[in-house]
Motif scaffolding. Sequence first.
Motif, mmCIF file in Angstrom:
data_model
loop_
_atom_site.group_PDB
_atom_site.id
_atom_site.type_symbol
_atom_site.label_atom_id
_atom_site.label_comp_id
_atom_site.label_asym_id
_atom_site.label_seq_id
_atom_site.Cartn_x
_atom_site.Cartn_y
_atom_site.Cartn_z
ATOM 1 N N SER A 28 0.844 -1.192 0.000
ATOM 2 C CA SER A 28 0.000 0.000 0.000
ATOM 3 C C SER A 28 0.882 1.246 0.000
ATOM 4 C CB SER A 28 -0.919 0.007 1.220
ATOM 5 O OG SER A 28 -0.168 0.210 2.397
ATOM 6 N N ARG A 29 0.288 2.367 -0.336
ATOM 7 C CA ARG A 29 1.035 3.633 -0.361
ATOM 8 C C ARG A 29 1.617 3.977 1.017
ATOM 9 N NH1 ARG A 29 1.021 6.926 -4.344
ATOM 10 N NH2 ARG A 29 -0.926 6.107 -5.166
ATOM 11 N N PRO A 30 0.824 3.907 2.114
ATOM 12 C CA PRO A 30 1.401 4.230 3.423
ATOM 13 C C PRO A 30 2.539 3.282 3.830
ATOM 14 C CG PRO A 30 -1.000 4.229 3.573
ATOM 15 C CD PRO A 30 -0.644 3.702 2.215
ATOM 16 N N VAL A 31 2.404 2.005 3.530
ATOM 17 C CA VAL A 31 3.459 1.046 3.882
ATOM 18 C C VAL A 31 4.716 1.326 3.073
ATOM 19 C CG1 VAL A 31 4.124 -1.389 3.774
ATOM 20 C CG2 VAL A 31 1.890 -0.754 4.677
ATOM 21 N N SER A 32 4.563 1.593 1.796
ATOM 22 C CA SER A 32 5.720 1.905 0.947
ATOM 23 C C SER A 32 6.463 3.131 1.451
ATOM 24 C CB SER A 32 5.272 2.129 -0.504
ATOM 25 O OG SER A 32 4.717 0.960 -1.039
ATOM 26 N N TRP A 33 5.719 4.189 1.775
ATOM 27 C CA TRP A 33 6.350 5.416 2.277
ATOM 28 C C TRP A 33 6.995 5.191 3.642
ATOM 29 C CZ3 TRP A 33 8.088 9.249 -0.350
ATOM 30 C CH2 TRP A 33 7.499 9.583 -1.563
ATOM 31 N N PHE A 34 6.349 4.392 4.482
ATOM 32 C CA PHE A 34 6.928 4.091 5.795
ATOM 33 C C PHE A 34 8.261 3.361 5.632
ATOM 34 C CE2 PHE A 34 7.681 1.089 9.253
ATOM 35 C CZ PHE A 34 7.765 1.969 10.329
ATOM 36 N N LEU A 35 8.301 2.359 4.770
ATOM 37 C CA LEU A 35 9.539 1.600 4.561
ATOM 38 C C LEU A 35 10.638 2.492 3.984
ATOM 39 C CD1 LEU A 35 8.104 -1.756 3.159
ATOM 40 C CD2 LEU A 35 8.925 -1.280 5.481
ATOM 41 N N LEU A 36 10.281 3.350 3.060
ATOM 42 C CA LEU A 36 11.258 4.276 2.488
ATOM 43 C C LEU A 36 11.779 5.241 3.558
ATOM 44 C CD1 LEU A 36 12.791 5.370 0.070
ATOM 45 C CD2 LEU A 36 10.759 6.727 -0.504
ATOM 46 N N ALA A 37 10.875 5.784 4.359
ATOM 47 C CA ALA A 37 11.283 6.696 5.436
ATOM 48 C C ALA A 37 12.165 5.980 6.455
ATOM 49 C CB ALA A 37 10.051 7.289 6.127
ATOM 50 N N PHE A 38 11.843 4.724 6.756
ATOM 51 C CA PHE A 38 12.659 3.949 7.681
ATOM 52 C C PHE A 38 14.074 3.769 7.137
ATOM 53 C CE2 PHE A 38 14.426 0.053 9.389
ATOM 54 C CZ PHE A 38 14.202 0.210 10.744
ATOM 55 N N GLY A 39 14.190 3.526 5.846
ATOM 56 C CA GLY A 39 15.517 3.388 5.232
ATOM 57 C C GLY A 39 16.326 4.668 5.318
ATOM 58 N N VAL A 40 15.687 5.802 5.049
ATOM 59 C CA VAL A 40 16.375 7.104 5.149
ATOM 60 C C VAL A 40 16.779 7.360 6.597
ATOM 61 C CG1 VAL A 40 16.067 9.601 4.900
ATOM 62 C CG2 VAL A 40 15.273 8.052 3.100
ATOM 63 N N GLY B 26 8.216 -0.044 -3.884
ATOM 64 C CA GLY B 26 6.770 0.047 -3.702
ATOM 65 C C GLY B 26 6.218 1.385 -4.148
ATOM 66 N N VAL B 27 6.901 2.467 -3.786
ATOM 67 C CA VAL B 27 6.465 3.809 -4.172
ATOM 68 C C VAL B 27 6.512 3.953 -5.693
ATOM 69 C CG1 VAL B 27 7.102 6.267 -4.099
ATOM 70 C CG2 VAL B 27 7.056 4.915 -1.994
ATOM 71 N N ARG B 28 7.588 3.477 -6.305
ATOM 72 C CA ARG B 28 7.721 3.582 -7.756
ATOM 73 C C ARG B 28 6.665 2.750 -8.474
ATOM 74 N NH1 ARG B 28 13.752 2.777 -9.385
ATOM 75 N NH2 ARG B 28 13.128 3.903 -11.261
ATOM 76 N N ALA B 29 6.360 1.560 -7.945
ATOM 77 C CA ALA B 29 5.339 0.721 -8.558
ATOM 78 C C ALA B 29 3.965 1.370 -8.468
ATOM 79 C CB ALA B 29 5.320 -0.658 -7.889
ATOM 80 N N LEU B 30 3.684 1.998 -7.335
ATOM 81 C CA LEU B 30 2.390 2.670 -7.165
ATOM 82 C C LEU B 30 2.258 3.861 -8.120
ATOM 83 C CD1 LEU B 30 2.039 2.514 -3.305
ATOM 84 C CD2 LEU B 30 0.553 1.398 -4.976
#
Length: 98
Positions: free
Chosen positions: A22-34, A90-94
Amino acid sequence: MLSSSGDASPAPRPSGRAAVLSRPVSWFLLAFGVWSWFIWITFAKNLWKDGSGLAFDDAGDPTAYFWVHLALAVTSFLLGTAVGLIGLRGVRALRRTS
């Protein structure tokens, strides 16, 4: 799904199709990586400059404390990178499907 004999079997997965985040999960994972890059690189820099005597002994040699915490930092950095890349994908796929 029930087979012809009436046994329960898992539904077949579509071939060649990855799980969709999902969009929120993708953004959360990306933010966690940063966040991991920021935190663990900062931690490693502070560990390297430690003047308290925990990371380096009186002769200037690294202690067990240094090696354990460096291993923790490197492992966390690598795992954070992997999680962040999953989020980025995930973000790019969405964005491609929107």
